[in-house]
Design an enzyme around this catalytic site. Structure first.
Site, PDB file in Angstrom:
ATOM      1  N   HIS A  55       0.862  -1.189   0.000  1.00  0.00           N
ATOM      2  CA  HIS A  55       0.000   0.000   0.000  1.00  0.00           C
ATOM      3  C   HIS A  55       0.897   1.238   0.000  1.00  0.00           C
ATOM      4  O   HIS A  55       1.656   1.449   0.943  1.00  0.00           O
ATOM      5  CB  HIS A  55      -0.921   0.002   1.220  1.00  0.00           C
ATOM      6  CG  HIS A  55      -1.899  -1.132   1.219  1.00  0.00           C
ATOM      7  ND1 HIS A  55      -3.086  -1.094   0.521  1.00  0.00           N
ATOM      8  CD2 HIS A  55      -1.851  -2.359   1.796  1.00  0.00           C
ATOM      9  CE1 HIS A  55      -3.739  -2.244   0.682  1.00  0.00           C
ATOM     10  NE2 HIS A  55      -3.001  -3.031   1.453  1.00  0.00           N
ATOM     11  N   LEU A  56       0.822   2.014  -1.072  1.00  0.00           N
ATOM     12  CA  LEU A  56       1.706   3.182  -1.196  1.00  0.00           C
ATOM     13  C   LEU A  56       1.001   4.504  -0.885  1.00  0.00           C
ATOM     14  O   LEU A  56       1.655   5.525  -0.754  1.00  0.00           O
ATOM     15  CB  LEU A  56       2.334   3.227  -2.592  1.00  0.00           C
ATOM     16  CG  LEU A  56       3.356   2.108  -2.853  1.00  0.00           C
ATOM     17  CD1 LEU A  56       3.900   2.193  -4.274  1.00  0.00           C
ATOM     18  CD2 LEU A  56       4.502   2.161  -1.848  1.00  0.00           C
ATOM     19  N   ASN A  87      -6.365   0.794  -3.316  1.00  0.00           N
ATOM     20  CA  ASN A  87      -7.248   1.558  -2.412  1.00  0.00           C
ATOM     21  C   ASN A  87      -6.677   2.923  -2.054  1.00  0.00           C
ATOM     22  O   ASN A  87      -6.515   3.283  -0.905  1.00  0.00           O
ATOM     23  CB  ASN A  87      -7.567   0.741  -1.147  1.00  0.00           C
ATOM     24  CG  ASN A  87      -6.339   0.382  -0.330  1.00  0.00           C
ATOM     25  OD1 ASN A  87      -5.220   0.402  -0.835  1.00  0.00           O
ATOM     26  ND2 ASN A  87      -6.545   0.055   0.925  1.00  0.00           N
ATOM     27  N   ASP A 147      -8.399  -5.103  -2.619  1.00  0.00           N
ATOM     28  CA  ASP A 147      -7.820  -5.343  -1.288  1.00  0.00           C
ATOM     29  C   ASP A 147      -8.151  -4.226  -0.295  1.00  0.00           C
ATOM     30  O   ASP A 147      -8.133  -3.047  -0.623  1.00  0.00           O
ATOM     31  CB  ASP A 147      -6.310  -5.507  -1.349  1.00  0.00           C
ATOM     32  CG  ASP A 147      -5.770  -5.828   0.030  1.00  0.00           C
ATOM     33  OD1 ASP A 147      -6.107  -6.902   0.541  1.00  0.00           O
ATOM     34  OD2 ASP A 147      -5.066  -4.991   0.604  1.00  0.00           O
ATOM     35  N   HIS A 227      -2.839 -12.588   1.791  1.00  0.00           N
ATOM     36  CA  HIS A 227      -2.625 -12.751   3.237  1.00  0.00           C
ATOM     37  C   HIS A 227      -3.444 -13.841   3.936  1.00  0.00           C
ATOM     38  O   HIS A 227      -4.310 -13.574   4.754  1.00  0.00           O
ATOM     39  CB  HIS A 227      -2.819 -11.430   3.978  1.00  0.00           C
ATOM     40  CG  HIS A 227      -3.986 -10.579   3.522  1.00  0.00           C
ATOM     41  ND1 HIS A 227      -5.249 -11.065   3.353  1.00  0.00           N
ATOM     42  CD2 HIS A 227      -4.045  -9.258   3.200  1.00  0.00           C
ATOM     43  CE1 HIS A 227      -6.040 -10.085   2.956  1.00  0.00           C
ATOM     44  NE2 HIS A 227      -5.332  -8.989   2.853  1.00  0.00           N
ATOM     45  N   ASP A 300       2.024  -6.877   2.579  1.00  0.00           N
ATOM     46  CA  ASP A 300       0.848  -6.090   3.006  1.00  0.00           C
ATOM     47  C   ASP A 300       1.310  -4.836   3.761  1.00  0.00           C
ATOM     48  O   ASP A 300       0.707  -4.432   4.761  1.00  0.00           O
ATOM     49  CB  ASP A 300      -0.123  -6.918   3.847  1.00  0.00           C
ATOM     50  CG  ASP A 300      -1.498  -6.251   3.954  1.00  0.00           C
ATOM     51  OD1 ASP A 300      -1.707  -5.194   3.318  1.00  0.00           O
ATOM     52  OD2 ASP A 300      -2.352  -6.774   4.692  1.00  0.00           O
ATOM     53  N   HIS A 304       0.367   3.901   8.092  1.00  0.00           N
ATOM     54  CA  HIS A 304      -0.683   4.751   8.667  1.00  0.00           C
ATOM     55  C   HIS A 304      -0.017   5.849   9.491  1.00  0.00           C
ATOM     56  O   HIS A 304       1.001   5.617  10.140  1.00  0.00           O
ATOM     57  CB  HIS A 304      -1.608   3.943   9.580  1.00  0.00           C
ATOM     58  CG  HIS A 304      -2.538   3.036   8.832  1.00  0.00           C
ATOM     59  ND1 HIS A 304      -3.559   3.504   8.037  1.00  0.00           N
ATOM     60  CD2 HIS A 304      -2.593   1.684   8.752  1.00  0.00           C
ATOM     61  CE1 HIS A 304      -4.205   2.480   7.498  1.00  0.00           C
ATOM     62  NE2 HIS A 304      -3.634   1.363   7.911  1.00  0.00           N
TER      63      HIS A 304
END
Ligand code: ZN
Length: 421
Positions: A55-56, A87, A147, A227, A300, A304
């Site tokens: 997730h970038l 996402n 995802d 996952h 994964d 955050h």
């Protein structure tokens, strides 16, 4: 620039000198005179690692991560290709957005950033996104995933599987039955009961895996399970593979090491989706990774901001960063336990993920003529994880303070030294 890497230990344990020129491995004799010589005595080389699940956060959530900061974290972790999950905001559900992410990756220039396209528009689970346009775009998307959310509607899942067959694509499913996991906070079991947190039963993951391997069989298409976390899920994948169904599966480093016991102090650094499970699940996942039932390790990596993790468990975001610790966790859980050797590590972290996603120039043998994507690891060295010294823009690693084996010393991408040295 050309390089002569002396006395490297190859994945199969043999020793060799490697020569890199104009982006490729060449014969040592053909090197020009101005090469940089790097002594790799005692160091392990691996084909550049490939992450299928990253997730970038760009576009839309750049305070947590950008394509550039994520790329830097990737090469520090030994990755030469990463896969940007869809996402973002806007969601990567059009050719325009995936091309934007792809170009940001090229501009960063540290590793390949391959966008993953959303299966449904806006991840709404209801209408297929522009799958064909994303596949035909400059980003040549081959992996599609909602995802973060499960493609729950079986008809949408069937249509998506049918669609990607046209161009040899694959659907990567986040297996989470939504009604069984409404407001769920952690694994459902003794620990969730003790903590008074809403549980997330293993069956919520396994029911979707079971459904989707049957849909993959019916459509004769390719399915990838993101996952995997439960021993029961492993059994379903094993059954599906024995039946000849085209299914592959990934496990994250954190699910190879951590259990739901870590939740006992309500520290939301251990809050993750899917949740940390039981010791028996961890052992089943390790055994399945070792025997190939689980094909790959994927990070994964889920950055955050401090605000969204530094709060009460129930309101904290799900997710952990992982790019910079993944290889070390695999060495700790799989190599040091004797379950895998470095040929297996190359297979699970480079060769197999590159094959699943059809990433050319990655996961290739370190041989003359191939593009020089290469990771060098000092496997005898140890390091202490310090979240303040990592390259990711976010600090939500569950491994802060852990002493881990294996230090990535150099990463070469397309024949260029992009980290180390
Ligand atoms: Zn997911």
């Amino acid at each position: 620039m050309s390089y002569l890497l002396k006395s490297a230990t190859l994945p199969n344990g043999s020793k060799a000198d490697l020569a890199i020129q104009d982006g490729h491995f060449v014969t040592v004799n053909s090197l020009l005179k101005d090469q940089q010589v790097i002594d790799l005595a005692g160091k392990q080389v691996l084909p550049g690692l490939v992450d299928l699940h990253t997730h970038l956060r760009e576009p839309g959530f750049e305070e947590s991560e950008t394509v550039a900061t994520g790329s830097l974290a990737a090469v520090r972790g030994g990755f030469t290709a990463i896969s940007a999950m869809a996402n973002t905001s806007p969601v990567a559900d059009t050719a325009g957005v995936v091309e934007q992410v792809y170009r940001l990756g090229q501009a960063a220039g540290l590793c390949d950033v391959f966008p993953i396209g959303a299966v449904t528009q806006g991840l709404n689970g209801q209408m297929l996104s522009e799958i064909g346009a994303m596949a035909d775009s400059a980003a040549r998307v081959r992996v599609f995933s909602d995802d973060g959310k499960c493609v729950f509607d079986p008809l949408i899942m069937r249509r998506a599987l049918e669609y990607v067959k046209k161009f040899d694509g694959v659907i990567a499913q986040h297996a989470q039955e939504p009604t069984l996991t409404q407001d769920a906070q952690m694994n459902e079991g003794e620990m969730s009961a003790q903590l008074g947190l809403k549980g997330w039963p293993a069956v919520a993951e396994e029911a979707i895996i079971a459904r989707d391997v049957l849909l993959a069989e019916h459509t004769k298409s390719r399915l990838h399970i993101c996952h995997l976390t439960t021993a029961g899920g492993v059994e379903i994948i094993r059954w599906a593979k024995a039946r000849g169904i085209q299914v592959t599966a990934e496990v994250t480093p954190h699910h190879l090491l951590l259990t739901d016991d870590y939740a006992k102090n309500y520290d939301p650094i251990f809050k993750v989706n899917p949740p940390l499970r039981l010791e028996s699940d961890v052992l089943a996942l390790r055994a399945a990774l070792a025997d190939g039932t689980i094909d790959i390790v994927a990070t994964d990596h889920a950055p955050h901001s401090a605000e969204s993790k530094d709060c009460e468990w129930s309101v904290a975001s799900f997710g952990m960063v992982g790019l910079e610790t993944a290889l070390s966790i695999v060495i700790k859980t799989m190599v040091e336990t004797g379950a895998m050797n470095y040929e297996d590590v190359a297979q699970r972290l480079s060769i197999a993920p590159a094959r699943i996603a059809r990433y050319e120039n990655h996961g290739q043998p370190l041989e003359i003529g191939h593009v020089a994507n290469l990771t060098v690891v000092d496997t005898a060295a140890k390091w202490v994880v310090d979240r303040d010294l990592m390259s990711t823009r976010s600090k939500n690693t569950p491994f802060h303070g852990f002493e881990l084996p294996g230090v990535v010393t150099h990463t070469f991408f397309n024949g260029k030294l992009v980290f180390g040295g």
